[in-house]
Design an enzyme around this catalytic site. Sequence first.
Site, PDB file in Angstrom:
ATOM      1  N   HIS A  49      52.397 -45.886  -6.933  1.00  0.00           N
ATOM      2  CA  HIS A  49      53.328 -47.010  -6.800  1.00  0.00           C
ATOM      3  C   HIS A  49      52.629 -48.308  -6.410  1.00  0.00           C
ATOM      4  O   HIS A  49      53.266 -49.375  -6.366  1.00  0.00           O
ATOM      5  CB  HIS A  49      54.481 -46.670  -5.833  1.00  0.00           C
ATOM      6  CG  HIS A  49      54.148 -46.736  -4.391  1.00  0.00           C
ATOM      7  ND1 HIS A  49      53.903 -45.610  -3.630  1.00  0.00           N
ATOM      8  CD2 HIS A  49      54.035 -47.788  -3.547  1.00  0.00           C
ATOM      9  CE1 HIS A  49      53.659 -45.983  -2.387  1.00  0.00           C
ATOM     10  NE2 HIS A  49      53.731 -47.288  -2.305  1.00  0.00           N
ATOM     11  N   ASP A  95      52.583 -39.161  -6.720  1.00  0.00           N
ATOM     12  CA  ASP A  95      52.276 -40.559  -6.387  1.00  0.00           C
ATOM     13  C   ASP A  95      50.790 -40.714  -6.082  1.00  0.00           C
ATOM     14  O   ASP A  95      50.365 -40.824  -4.929  1.00  0.00           O
ATOM     15  CB  ASP A  95      53.136 -40.982  -5.188  1.00  0.00           C
ATOM     16  CG  ASP A  95      53.094 -42.481  -4.925  1.00  0.00           C
ATOM     17  OD1 ASP A  95      52.570 -43.213  -5.780  1.00  0.00           O
ATOM     18  OD2 ASP A  95      53.584 -42.900  -3.852  1.00  0.00           O
ATOM     19  N   GLY A 188      52.385 -51.942   3.949  1.00  0.00           N
ATOM     20  CA  GLY A 188      50.999 -52.395   3.894  1.00  0.00           C
ATOM     21  C   GLY A 188      49.992 -51.270   3.937  1.00  0.00           C
ATOM     22  O   GLY A 188      48.809 -51.475   3.666  1.00  0.00           O
ATOM     23  N   SER A 190      50.535 -48.258   2.218  1.00  0.00           N
ATOM     24  CA  SER A 190      50.682 -47.417   1.027  1.00  0.00           C
ATOM     25  C   SER A 190      49.347 -47.213   0.331  1.00  0.00           C
ATOM     26  O   SER A 190      48.530 -48.132   0.221  1.00  0.00           O
ATOM     27  CB  SER A 190      51.644 -48.080   0.032  1.00  0.00           C
ATOM     28  OG  SER A 190      52.955 -47.711   0.281  1.00  0.00           O
ATOM     29  N   GLY A 191      49.148 -46.004  -0.162  1.00  0.00           N
ATOM     30  CA  GLY A 191      47.932 -45.687  -0.891  1.00  0.00           C
ATOM     31  C   GLY A 191      46.764 -45.312  -0.011  1.00  0.00           C
ATOM     32  O   GLY A 191      45.734 -44.850  -0.510  1.00  0.00           O
TER      33      GLY A 191
END
Length: 238
Positions: A49, A95, A188, A190-191
């Site tokens: 995402h 994801d 902030g 994410s990932g």
Amino acid sequence: MAIIFLIGIIGGQEVVPNSIKYQASIQYNGNHYCGGTLINAQWVVSAAHCWKPYYLITVVLGAHDLTKLEGTVQAFNVTKALVYYMYNYRTFDGDIMLLKFDRPASVNAYVQPALLSSVSASPLSGGVTCTVSGWGVTQVYSYYLSPVLRSVDVQVISGCQVYYYYYMITDSMMCAGSPIGGKDSCQGDSGGPLVCNGYFEGIVSWGISCANPYYPGVYTKVRNFIQWINSTISSNSN
């Protein structure tokens, strides 16, 4: 309550500079928007995402304070942004994304790849302590990212499927947080990486609110994608 991307670290602390050597900052127009995890000299893992066209993003390694010009930093253009082929943008199942740099990073005292888990590794049981890190917001409902890298220790939470998210959790997801709330990743982050027992086990994916005791953070279960990671890197080695 709406699903909120876990796109900051709540309840944690600033890390010792360059102590999390695999942490990447993914940036758009020079601004951090997602985290990532270095897994070899030319590839970073992030969340699907977080995808943007590869030519619009850069990856920064070896950073601590994103507001300063630090001598430890390495910045890279991206030549490939490859989203997992079965990623479901509605449920966030699968994801995960791979980013390839335009050249290999220099692996040194400040930049080193994370250790990937293995498909055959023992399952992570509830209560195992893991560390999540990132430059995300430090307070719920804040819009201000942390200028410095922060981390917080969270616990793997079993029974997440039944007790917390009512069958929104798939086999390729895992939950981690605090039974009493107050510790979580948030906007902030994410990932970014979740590391357990020294191994890269999770990718910050999604959740409802942040640091809520009733809704722990949800992470992509990295070990379920080891074969895809290896085959993708192998087939895009040129």
